[in-house]
Design a protein around this motif. Sequence first.
Motif, mmCIF file in Angstrom:
data_model
loop_
_atom_site.group_PDB
_atom_site.id
_atom_site.type_symbol
_atom_site.label_atom_id
_atom_site.label_comp_id
_atom_site.label_asym_id
_atom_site.label_seq_id
_atom_site.Cartn_x
_atom_site.Cartn_y
_atom_site.Cartn_z
ATOM 1 N N ARG A 146 0.853 -1.173 0.000
ATOM 2 C CA ARG A 146 0.000 0.000 0.000
ATOM 3 C C ARG A 146 0.895 1.232 0.000
ATOM 4 O O ARG A 146 2.011 1.213 0.556
ATOM 5 C CB ARG A 146 -0.956 0.034 1.202
ATOM 6 N N GLN A 147 0.420 2.266 -0.680
ATOM 7 C CA GLN A 147 1.184 3.498 -0.777
ATOM 8 C C GLN A 147 0.352 4.651 -0.257
ATOM 9 O O GLN A 147 -0.744 4.913 -0.758
ATOM 10 C CB GLN A 147 1.619 3.770 -2.224
ATOM 11 N N ASP A 148 0.873 5.340 0.729
ATOM 12 C CA ASP A 148 0.214 6.482 1.346
ATOM 13 C C ASP A 148 1.213 7.623 1.437
ATOM 14 O O ASP A 148 2.410 7.384 1.654
ATOM 15 C CB ASP A 148 -0.278 6.117 2.746
ATOM 16 N N PRO A 149 0.755 8.855 1.286
ATOM 17 C CA PRO A 149 1.661 10.011 1.380
ATOM 18 C C PRO A 149 2.459 9.989 2.675
ATOM 19 O O PRO A 149 1.909 9.792 3.756
ATOM 20 C CB PRO A 149 0.691 11.194 1.327
ATOM 21 N N GLN A 180 -7.855 2.103 5.785
ATOM 22 C CA GLN A 180 -7.390 1.286 4.668
ATOM 23 C C GLN A 180 -7.612 1.974 3.323
ATOM 24 O O GLN A 180 -7.327 1.388 2.275
ATOM 25 C CB GLN A 180 -8.066 -0.089 4.707
ATOM 26 N N THR A 181 -8.110 3.188 3.362
ATOM 27 C CA THR A 181 -8.152 3.997 2.146
ATOM 28 C C THR A 181 -6.716 4.238 1.692
ATOM 29 O O THR A 181 -5.899 4.762 2.454
ATOM 30 C CB THR A 181 -8.851 5.342 2.409
ATOM 31 N N SER A 182 -6.408 3.835 0.473
ATOM 32 C CA SER A 182 -5.022 3.879 0.026
ATOM 33 C C SER A 182 -4.963 3.508 -1.449
ATOM 34 O O SER A 182 -5.970 3.163 -2.070
ATOM 35 C CB SER A 182 -4.182 2.884 0.847
ATOM 36 N N VAL A 183 -3.757 3.577 -1.986
ATOM 37 C CA VAL A 183 -3.494 3.003 -3.302
ATOM 38 C C VAL A 183 -2.734 1.701 -3.078
ATOM 39 O O VAL A 183 -1.713 1.684 -2.380
ATOM 40 C CB VAL A 183 -2.666 3.954 -4.181
ATOM 41 N N TYR A 184 -3.251 0.639 -3.652
ATOM 42 C CA TYR A 184 -2.669 -0.685 -3.463
ATOM 43 C C TYR A 184 -1.957 -1.116 -4.736
ATOM 44 O O TYR A 184 -2.514 -1.051 -5.827
ATOM 45 C CB TYR A 184 -3.755 -1.699 -3.098
ATOM 46 N N THR A 218 -11.122 3.541 -1.810
ATOM 47 C CA THR A 218 -11.652 4.526 -0.871
ATOM 48 C C THR A 218 -12.690 3.857 0.006
ATOM 49 O O THR A 218 -13.640 3.259 -0.511
ATOM 50 C CB THR A 218 -12.285 5.712 -1.617
ATOM 51 N N VAL A 219 -12.500 3.962 1.313
ATOM 52 C CA VAL A 219 -13.456 3.384 2.267
ATOM 53 C C VAL A 219 -14.189 4.539 2.946
ATOM 54 O O VAL A 219 -13.569 5.379 3.611
ATOM 55 C CB VAL A 219 -12.752 2.513 3.319
#
Lengths: 115, 112
Positions: B36-39, B85-89, B110-111
């Motif tokens: 997962r990629q998050d800022p 868990q909102t993220s880019v996977y 997006t959750v």
Amino acid sequence: QQQVKQSPQSLIVQKGGISIINCAYENTAFDYFPWYQQFPGKGPALLIAIRPDVSEKKEGRFTISFNKSAKQFSLHIMDSQPGDSATYFCAASRRFAGNNRKLIWGLGTSLAVNP
Amino acid sequence: DAGITQSPRHKVTETGTPVTLRCHQTENHRYMYWYRQDPGHGLRLIHYSYGVKDTDKGEVSDGYSVSRSKTEDFLLTLESATSSQTSVYFCAISGISGTEAFFGQGTRLTVV
């Protein structure tokens, strides 16, 4: 605990300048050090990689410099172009149980090259 | 791109619902990974697989499960989705050397 520390977090360079991104690691078991380039909306892609038995590797405008004793490696982008604007990740790879491998990632550097 | 397909590419789901993301490869590579990629957090490994039915946890595995019943497919399941868990996977694959990783295009989840 960040096993691979990357700096700077962001970088702005003028067109034609040199972009330099640095990474440091602690675990001497790492034996492969790749750099990945990621454009917005895309997955990361391998840019260039080095093994610790060499101190420098060059591919076109991209060079990795590797300092084994200091446990540091860096990416140099010569003659930086606006098309190089992307996020760059360093990583380090090592073997572990069962002869499997794992990549450990830096947090990334957002590079912007101004025209 | 290496033969990696992630589906869906975008998904909006409600808190508490189960979600499954699929990664399909045509390269017959041994290793498959879910990140997962998050800022500000870079790429964080959720789970990985080193063969059919051989999987292991990564650094952020809580709330996620995986399955790999065939070489080409690696499924990531969020048992009960949460807003965190909102993220880019991203799915990635690598060959027997385990060095170079090839990434898919990503799934934006997006959750709400």
